[in-house]
Scaffold this motif. Structure first.
Motif, PDB file in Angstrom:
ATOM      1  N   GLU A  95       0.818  -1.219   0.000  1.00  0.00           N
ATOM      2  CA  GLU A  95       0.000   0.000   0.000  1.00  0.00           C
ATOM      3  C   GLU A  95       0.848   1.263   0.000  1.00  0.00           C
ATOM      4  N   PHE A  96       2.093   1.160   0.450  1.00  0.00           N
ATOM      5  CA  PHE A  96       2.994   2.311   0.456  1.00  0.00           C
ATOM      6  C   PHE A  96       3.255   2.841  -0.952  1.00  0.00           C
ATOM      7  N   THR A  97       2.969   2.049  -1.993  1.00  0.00           N
ATOM      8  CA  THR A  97       3.241   2.474  -3.371  1.00  0.00           C
ATOM      9  C   THR A  97       2.171   3.410  -3.926  1.00  0.00           C
ATOM     10  N   TRP A  98       0.971   3.365  -3.373  1.00  0.00           N
ATOM     11  CA  TRP A  98      -0.149   4.093  -3.975  1.00  0.00           C
ATOM     12  C   TRP A  98       0.058   5.595  -4.070  1.00  0.00           C
ATOM     13  N   PRO A  99       0.584   6.288  -3.039  1.00  0.00           N
ATOM     14  CA  PRO A  99       0.762   7.745  -3.180  1.00  0.00           C
ATOM     15  C   PRO A  99       1.726   8.127  -4.305  1.00  0.00           C
ATOM     16  N   GLY A 100       2.707   7.290  -4.593  1.00  0.00           N
ATOM     17  CA  GLY A 100       3.709   7.611  -5.613  1.00  0.00           C
ATOM     18  C   GLY A 100       3.341   7.167  -7.009  1.00  0.00           C
ATOM     19  N   TYR A 101       2.251   6.405  -7.130  1.00  0.00           N
ATOM     20  CA  TYR A 101       1.884   5.894  -8.451  1.00  0.00           C
ATOM     21  C   TYR A 101       1.095   6.939  -9.201  1.00  0.00           C
TER      22      TYR A 101
ATOM     23  N   ILE B  29      18.640 -14.855 -10.181  1.00  0.00           N
ATOM     24  CA  ILE B  29      18.231 -13.520 -10.622  1.00  0.00           C
ATOM     25  C   ILE B  29      19.344 -12.876 -11.443  1.00  0.00           C
ATOM     26  N   ASP B  30      18.954 -12.374 -12.620  1.00  0.00           N
ATOM     27  CA  ASP B  30      19.901 -11.737 -13.530  1.00  0.00           C
ATOM     28  C   ASP B  30      19.846 -10.218 -13.469  1.00  0.00           C
ATOM     29  N   GLU B  31      18.690  -9.685 -13.059  1.00  0.00           N
ATOM     30  CA  GLU B  31      18.510  -8.238 -13.114  1.00  0.00           C
ATOM     31  C   GLU B  31      17.478  -7.786 -12.091  1.00  0.00           C
ATOM     32  N   PHE B  32      17.668  -6.567 -11.592  1.00  0.00           N
ATOM     33  CA  PHE B  32      16.696  -5.930 -10.699  1.00  0.00           C
ATOM     34  C   PHE B  32      16.184  -4.668 -11.366  1.00  0.00           C
ATOM     35  N   ARG B  33      14.890  -4.491 -11.374  1.00  0.00           N
ATOM     36  CA  ARG B  33      14.250  -3.251 -11.809  1.00  0.00           C
ATOM     37  C   ARG B  33      13.441  -2.776 -10.610  1.00  0.00           C
ATOM     38  N   ILE B  34      13.920  -1.719  -9.992  1.00  0.00           N
ATOM     39  CA  ILE B  34      13.410  -1.305  -8.678  1.00  0.00           C
ATOM     40  C   ILE B  34      12.821   0.099  -8.759  1.00  0.00           C
ATOM     41  N   LEU B  35      11.623   0.242  -8.211  1.00  0.00           N
ATOM     42  CA  LEU B  35      10.961   1.534  -8.078  1.00  0.00           C
ATOM     43  C   LEU B  35      11.020   1.902  -6.601  1.00  0.00           C
ATOM     44  N   ILE B  36      11.788   2.951  -6.288  1.00  0.00           N
ATOM     45  CA  ILE B  36      12.004   3.376  -4.912  1.00  0.00           C
ATOM     46  C   ILE B  36      11.010   4.489  -4.594  1.00  0.00           C
ATOM     47  N   HIS B  37      10.169   4.243  -3.599  1.00  0.00           N
ATOM     48  CA  HIS B  37       9.124   5.191  -3.219  1.00  0.00           C
ATOM     49  C   HIS B  37       9.598   6.075  -2.069  1.00  0.00           C
ATOM     50  N   PRO B  38       9.214   7.354  -2.078  1.00  0.00           N
ATOM     51  CA  PRO B  38       9.687   8.304  -1.066  1.00  0.00           C
ATOM     52  C   PRO B  38       8.937   8.156   0.252  1.00  0.00           C
ATOM     53  N   VAL B  39       9.123   7.008   0.879  1.00  0.00           N
ATOM     54  CA  VAL B  39       8.471   6.710   2.149  1.00  0.00           C
ATOM     55  C   VAL B  39       9.372   5.737   2.910  1.00  0.00           C
TER      56      VAL B  39
ATOM     57  N   PHE C  11      10.734  10.482 -11.214  1.00  0.00           N
ATOM     58  CA  PHE C  11       9.396  10.906 -11.623  1.00  0.00           C
ATOM     59  C   PHE C  11       8.922  12.034 -10.711  1.00  0.00           C
ATOM     60  N   ASP C  12       7.995  12.841 -11.210  1.00  0.00           N
ATOM     61  CA  ASP C  12       7.471  13.976 -10.452  1.00  0.00           C
ATOM     62  C   ASP C  12       6.867  13.560  -9.116  1.00  0.00           C
ATOM     63  N   SER C  13       6.383  12.322  -9.019  1.00  0.00           N
ATOM     64  CA  SER C  13       5.771  11.843  -7.774  1.00  0.00           C
ATOM     65  C   SER C  13       6.806  11.569  -6.686  1.00  0.00           C
ATOM     66  N   GLY C  14       8.107  11.647  -7.037  1.00  0.00           N
ATOM     67  CA  GLY C  14       9.171  11.359  -6.080  1.00  0.00           C
ATOM     68  C   GLY C  14       9.701   9.948  -6.186  1.00  0.00           C
ATOM     69  N   VAL C  15       9.090   9.104  -7.007  1.00  0.00           N
ATOM     70  CA  VAL C  15       9.563   7.734  -7.220  1.00  0.00           C
ATOM     71  C   VAL C  15      10.810   7.784  -8.099  1.00  0.00           C
ATOM     72  N   VAL C  16      11.787   6.945  -7.758  1.00  0.00           N
ATOM     73  CA  VAL C  16      13.009   6.819  -8.543  1.00  0.00           C
ATOM     74  C   VAL C  16      13.108   5.374  -9.037  1.00  0.00           C
ATOM     75  N   TYR C  17      13.339   5.234 -10.328  1.00  0.00           N
ATOM     76  CA  TYR C  17      13.487   3.909 -10.942  1.00  0.00           C
ATOM     77  C   TYR C  17      14.960   3.643 -11.196  1.00  0.00           C
ATOM     78  N   VAL C  18      15.435   2.456 -10.794  1.00  0.00           N
ATOM     79  CA  VAL C  18      16.799   2.027 -11.093  1.00  0.00           C
ATOM     80  C   VAL C  18      16.752   0.610 -11.657  1.00  0.00           C
ATOM     81  N   ARG C  19      17.647   0.369 -12.586  1.00  0.00           N
ATOM     82  CA  ARG C  19      17.749  -0.953 -13.219  1.00  0.00           C
ATOM     83  C   ARG C  19      19.204  -1.404 -13.117  1.00  0.00           C
ATOM     84  N   TYR C  20      19.409  -2.567 -12.496  1.00  0.00           N
ATOM     85  CA  TYR C  20      20.741  -3.120 -12.290  1.00  0.00           C
ATOM     86  C   TYR C  20      20.820  -4.530 -12.850  1.00  0.00           C
ATOM     87  N   SER C  21      21.951  -4.860 -13.452  1.00  0.00           N
ATOM     88  CA  SER C  21      22.226  -6.252 -13.802  1.00  0.00           C
ATOM     89  C   SER C  21      23.129  -6.835 -12.722  1.00  0.00           C
TER      90      SER C  21
END
Length: 190
Positions: free
Chosen positions: A25-31, A143-153, A178-188
């Motif tokens: 549920e912590f993701t909803w404000p940033g989506y 796991i070969d890769e991480f695609r992570i959406l970091i929420h400002p909470v 993103f304007d909502s404060g979410v940061v996306y990072v992609r790592y191999s």
């Protein structure tokens, strides 16, 4: 060879699940519609199989199998159509069956089954949420890769994305904010 990608929403303090209700549920404000479009068009563009642990599967099945509805936003409608049509795999030793269409249940020989899936032709195999499944896959080196959406909470407690024995070297492939404060990072995983 196909790759296994962990697509995760996490808090700034590293938790992938609050351990309460659905856990995310912590993701909803940033989506936002902007973020939903980016996830659909870019982040999961190469996915052709969704993988879940039992808890996430039951939550996703319970909600998305009844979608879209007349009240669905365009982003919700697009995701509902995709998730209901995509091939799905649920990993569980306690479920007796997986009722959602296009779903396969794997209860034993997980590493062998995943390696067989990776060897088949197709797009990426994506773990959605399911932090306990991510922990198991990390332990098996799957796991070969991480695609992570970091929420400002921050939550202060919950299920972390990386357990205390997770040690990896990662290479940053992409990042975006993103304007909502979410940061996306992609790592191999190196």
């Amino acid at each position: 060879m196909r790759k296994v990608v962990a697509l995760e929403h996490i808090t700034l303090d590293g938790f992938a699940s609050s351990g309460k209700d659905l856990g995310f549920e912590f993701t909803w404000p940033g989506y936002s519609e902007e973020l939903a479009a980016y996830v659909g068009d870019v982040v999961q563009a190469d996915f052709d199989t969704a993988m879940y642990g039992r808890e996430t599967y039951l939550g996703m099945y319970g909600y998305w199998s009844a979608q879209p509805t007349a009240e669905s936003t365009p982003g919700e409608r697009a995701h509902a159509e995709w998730v209901n049509a995509v091939d799905k795999v649920v990993f569980s030793t306690t479920l007796e069956s997986a009722e959602w269409n296009n779903t396969r249940l794997i209860a034993t020989d997980v590493a062998q089954e995943v390696r067989a899936l990776k060897a088949k032709a197709g797009g990426a195999l994506a773990i959605y949420a399911s932090p306990k499944l991510v922990h198991s896959f990390l332990d098996m080196g799957l796991i070969d890769e991480f695609r992570i959406l970091i929420h400002p909470v921050t939550l202060g407690a919950g299920t972390p994305l990386f357990h205390d024995k997770a040690q990896m070297n990662l290479e940053l492939l992409e990042s975006r904010s993103f304007d909502s404060g979410v940061v996306y990072v992609r790592y191999s995983v190196r």
